[in-house]
Design an enzyme around this catalytic site. Structure first.
Site, PDB file in Angstrom:
ATOM      1  N   GLU A   1      -7.273   8.553   6.546  1.00 26.07           N
ATOM      2  CA  GLU A   1      -7.499   9.183   7.848  1.00 26.07           C
ATOM      3  C   GLU A   1      -8.015  10.620   7.743  1.00 26.07           C
ATOM      4  O   GLU A   1      -7.347  11.561   8.197  1.00 26.07           O
ATOM      5  CB  GLU A   1      -6.217   9.131   8.688  1.00 26.07           C
ATOM      6  CG  GLU A   1      -5.715   7.720   8.927  1.00 26.07           C
ATOM      7  CD  GLU A   1      -4.452   7.676   9.809  1.00 26.07           C
ATOM      8  OE1 GLU A   1      -3.874   8.730  10.072  1.00 26.07           O
ATOM      9  OE2 GLU A   1      -4.069   6.578  10.221  1.00 26.07           O
TER      10      GLU A   1
ATOM     11  N   TYR B   1      -4.221   1.790  15.966  1.00 26.53           N
ATOM     12  CA  TYR B   1      -3.000   1.909  16.761  1.00 26.53           C
ATOM     13  C   TYR B   1      -3.254   1.604  18.244  1.00 26.53           C
ATOM     14  O   TYR B   1      -2.473   0.937  18.881  1.00 26.53           O
ATOM     15  CB  TYR B   1      -2.374   3.298  16.574  1.00 26.53           C
ATOM     16  CG  TYR B   1      -1.741   3.385  15.188  1.00 26.53           C
ATOM     17  CD1 TYR B   1      -0.445   2.938  14.981  1.00 26.53           C
ATOM     18  CD2 TYR B   1      -2.475   3.807  14.082  1.00 26.53           C
ATOM     19  CE1 TYR B   1       0.124   2.942  13.710  1.00 26.53           C
ATOM     20  CE2 TYR B   1      -1.920   3.812  12.811  1.00 26.53           C
ATOM     21  CZ  TYR B   1      -0.615   3.368  12.633  1.00 26.53           C
ATOM     22  OH  TYR B   1      -0.066   3.345  11.379  1.00 26.53           O
TER      23      TYR B   1
ATOM     24  N   ASN C   1      -7.364   1.790  10.114  1.00 32.32           N
ATOM     25  CA  ASN C   1      -6.037   1.976  10.706  1.00 32.32           C
ATOM     26  C   ASN C   1      -6.201   1.917  12.211  1.00 32.32           C
ATOM     27  O   ASN C   1      -6.976   2.682  12.789  1.00 32.32           O
ATOM     28  CB  ASN C   1      -5.435   3.337  10.324  1.00 32.32           C
ATOM     29  CG  ASN C   1      -5.007   3.382   8.874  1.00 32.32           C
ATOM     30  OD1 ASN C   1      -5.140   2.395   8.150  1.00 32.32           O
ATOM     31  ND2 ASN C   1      -4.501   4.519   8.439  1.00 32.32           N
TER      32      ASN C   1
ATOM     33  N   HIS D   1      -2.834  11.003   0.990  1.00 34.88           N
ATOM     34  CA  HIS D   1      -2.271  10.779   2.323  1.00 34.88           C
ATOM     35  C   HIS D   1      -1.636  12.106   2.748  1.00 34.88           C
ATOM     36  O   HIS D   1      -0.427  12.213   2.912  1.00 34.88           O
ATOM     37  CB  HIS D   1      -1.261   9.627   2.284  1.00 34.88           C
ATOM     38  CG  HIS D   1      -0.956   9.030   3.629  1.00 34.88           C
ATOM     39  ND1 HIS D   1      -1.132   7.693   3.921  1.00 34.88           N
ATOM     40  CD2 HIS D   1      -0.466   9.577   4.768  1.00 34.88           C
ATOM     41  CE1 HIS D   1      -0.772   7.448   5.169  1.00 34.88           C
ATOM     42  NE2 HIS D   1      -0.348   8.584   5.707  1.00 34.88           N
TER      43      HIS D   1
ATOM     44  N   ARG E   1       0.853  -1.188   0.000  1.00 33.16           N
ATOM     45  CA  ARG E   1       0.000   0.000   0.000  1.00 33.16           C
ATOM     46  C   ARG E   1       0.894   1.245   0.000  1.00 33.16           C
ATOM     47  O   ARG E   1       1.697   1.433   0.914  1.00 33.16           O
ATOM     48  CB  ARG E   1      -0.898  -0.017   1.245  1.00 33.16           C
ATOM     49  CG  ARG E   1      -1.714   1.230   1.425  1.00 33.16           C
ATOM     50  CD  ARG E   1      -2.712   1.121   2.589  1.00 33.16           C
ATOM     51  NE  ARG E   1      -3.414   2.375   2.720  1.00 33.16           N
ATOM     52  CZ  ARG E   1      -3.282   3.209   3.752  1.00 33.16           C
ATOM     53  NH1 ARG E   1      -2.503   2.905   4.778  1.00 33.16           N
ATOM     54  NH2 ARG E   1      -3.934   4.347   3.768  1.00 33.16           N
TER      55      ARG E   1
ATOM     56  N   GLU F   1      -3.424  -0.167   8.271  1.00 34.24           N
ATOM     57  CA  GLU F   1      -2.214   0.224   9.017  1.00 34.24           C
ATOM     58  C   GLU F   1      -2.309  -0.323  10.432  1.00 34.24           C
ATOM     59  O   GLU F   1      -3.349  -0.195  11.081  1.00 34.24           O
ATOM     60  CB  GLU F   1      -2.066   1.749   9.164  1.00 34.24           C
ATOM     61  CG  GLU F   1      -1.656   2.477   7.931  1.00 34.24           C
ATOM     62  CD  GLU F   1      -1.512   3.995   8.161  1.00 34.24           C
ATOM     63  OE1 GLU F   1      -1.267   4.433   9.308  1.00 34.24           O
ATOM     64  OE2 GLU F   1      -1.674   4.723   7.170  1.00 34.24           O
TER      65      GLU F   1
HETATM   66  O1  IFM Z   1       2.765   7.739  10.138  1.00 36.86           O
HETATM   67  C1  IFM Z   1       1.392   7.748  10.332  1.00 36.86           C
HETATM   68  C2  IFM Z   1       0.661   7.578   9.014  1.00 36.86           C
HETATM   69  O2  IFM Z   1       1.030   8.538   8.092  1.00 36.86           O
HETATM   70  C3  IFM Z   1      -0.827   7.685   9.233  1.00 36.86           C
HETATM   71  N1  IFM Z   1      -1.268   6.773  10.261  1.00 36.86           N
HETATM   72  C4  IFM Z   1      -0.536   6.785  11.497  1.00 36.86           C
HETATM   73  C5  IFM Z   1       0.937   6.635  11.250  1.00 36.86           C
HETATM   74  C6  IFM Z   1       1.706   6.624  12.573  1.00 36.86           C
HETATM   75  O3  IFM Z   1       1.489   7.814  13.261  1.00 36.86           O
END
Ligand code: IFM
Length: 452
Positions: free
Chosen positions: A175, A306, A304, A130, A86, A356
């Site tokens: 995002e 985290y 995405n 992005h 990606r 992600e």
């Molecule tokens: O680096 C970023 C990415 O560009 C977008 N999602 C989160 C990642 C980590 O912060």
């Protein structure tokens, strides 16, 4: 830091055979070459020049020099054995200034990238936006201005026209929450504005741009093409049962998750969010027909993930002794299973892909050529297991991308935090695969062995 033998995601064996693994990157974070072949400035080029905006005064001028080292980087990622890669296209590289004809030289770069990926047996997964808006479009009002949505749809059509014959997976936005809130409300990201009303207008125009872009590409598409967008979904759970915490978590969930998923997948903005915003004197700039465009059917939703967080009295609270990454983000793999279950329950119509997932960790260089990052390995193993668990519980989840291939420009943090499977020497640009890269390669090999 975990030592070898490293943890393995044992539940990954339960994933379906056609489940896809990949790595993800984005243009501004790795490409460099800001003026090559007629590229114009993006808002991030401008933002990096603002004193104090980015840690250590770092810029994207060199980044990972990927624009020149692309063949080497494709070989690296193909060597991991991933199914898919990606990447994002830099808008000011392929349409300088954000309007008018395409730059042939700019598109040629992505053309070569796609051909090299395919030659190595890796499927390209393309993200159109992005975060690198052409500066001229920001000067004309940026995402808070409706015209930017139309410009985005034109740009999407132009990239699809050139690459749609070989690229089948198309993501419009990465995002949009970050684009709107960090960029226009908090001022932490480009373009650095601090205007909450503008940020909420940006949300609507991002979503409109997404829908218009999908429609324009669908006009030229075949059954082999999949369209979607990627959202950063951070679950916000109340820290206690108190009515204040419950209400604060509802508001955070509304602004962070439902404000995006509802219009895209249900065709309406959430009523509670609309009324909260009205209390602030903010109205979304919706015109007749917009919600139909935004709800244009998509084939895949990119998630995405985290971390998930607890909210008390409107603010995130962190558990004192829980594990965190180098950026202080909590490590919460179970939250990923819960999130996938929730999204598939509340928005059942669309398959999910984790576009992600990864972490910034402090890597240790033990000796030349050996970068130890056991914490990253443990993080990835736990999250892959969490995805497999969601699949076992019935979620239609079809892929998982590690963020990210290379240590790169982490936006306002500059080059400090490292998320990559591969380290990049900031002086020589030499690439060194970390232990996590070898671990991921070995995991993928084992995953493909016939199951007994
Ligand atoms: O680096 C970023 C990415 O560009 C977008 N999602 C989160 C990642 C980590 O912060």
């Amino acid at each position: 830091m975990p030592q070898p033998p490293f943890p393995q995601p044992d539940r990954a064996r339960l994933l379906p055979e056609n489940f896809r693994f990949g790595v993800a990157t984005s243009a501004f974070q790795i490409e460099g070459a800001p003026t090559a072949d007629g590229r114009s400035d993006s808002i991030w080029d401008t933002f990096c020049r603002v004193p104090g905006a980015v840690a250590a005064g770092d810029t994207g001028d060199l980044a990972c020099d990927h624009y020149r080292r692309m063949p080497e980087d494709v070989d690296l990622l193909a060597g991991l054995g991933v199914d898919t890669y990606r990447f994002s296209v830099s808008w000011p590289r392929v349409q300088p200034g954000g309007r008018g004809p395409a730059s042939r030289a700019g598109l040629d770069f992505y053309d070569r990238l796609v051909d090299r990926l395919l030659a190595k047996g890796v499927d390209p997964w393309l993200t159109l936006y992005h975060w690198d808006l052409p500066q001229e479009l920001e000067d004309a009002g940026g995402w808070p201005h409706r015209d930017t949505a139309h410009r985005f749809a034109d740009y999407a059509a132009l990239v699809f026209d050139r690459l749609g014959d070989r690229v089948h997976a198309w993501t419009t936005l990465n995002e949009p929450w970050c684009v709107a809130m960090y960029g226009y409300a908090d001022g932490m990201h480009a373009p650095g504005r601090r205007d909450r009303r503008a940020a909420l207008h940006a949300v609507h125009h991002l979503l409109l741009g997404h829908g218009e872009a999908v429609r324009r590409m669908q006009e030229q598409a075949g059954p082999e093409h999949d369209f979607g967008l990627t959202l950063n979904l951070t679950p916000s759970l109340p820290a206690t049962d108190s009515s204040e915490d419950v209400a604060a978590a509802r508001r955070a969930d509304g602004l962070g998750i439902r404000l995006y998923l509802d219009p895209i997948l249900l065709g309406t903005y959430p009523e509670d969010v609309v009324s909260d915003l009205a209390e602030e004197g903010i109205t979304l700039p919706v015109q007749d027909g917009d919600l139909d465009i935004i709800a244009t059917s998509i084939d895949v939703l990119g998630v995405n993930y985290y971390f998930s967080e607890r909210i008390a009295a409107g603010r995130p609270v962190r558990e004192e002794d829980g594990p965190v990454t180098a950026l202080g983000w909590p490590v919460t793999p179970d939250g990923l299973t819960d999130l996938l279950l929730r999204v598939s329950r509340e928005y059942p119509a669309v398959p999910l892909v984790i576009t992600e997932n990864g972490g910034a960790f402090t890597d240790a260089t033990l000796e030349e050529g050996r970068v130890c990052d056991g914490d990253r390995i443990a993080f990835l193993a736990a999250h892959i297991d969490a995805v497999a668990e969601a699949h076992v519980q019935g979620v239609d989840v079809r892929g998982y991308f590690v963020w990210t291939l290379l240590d790169n420009f982490e936006w306002a943090h500059g080059y400090g935090p490292t998320f990559g499977l591969v380290s990049v020497d900031r002086k020589t640009m030499a690439r060194t695969p970390k232990e996590s890269a070898r671990w991921f390669r070995d995991f993928l090999r084992a995953q493909r062995q016939p199951q007994v």
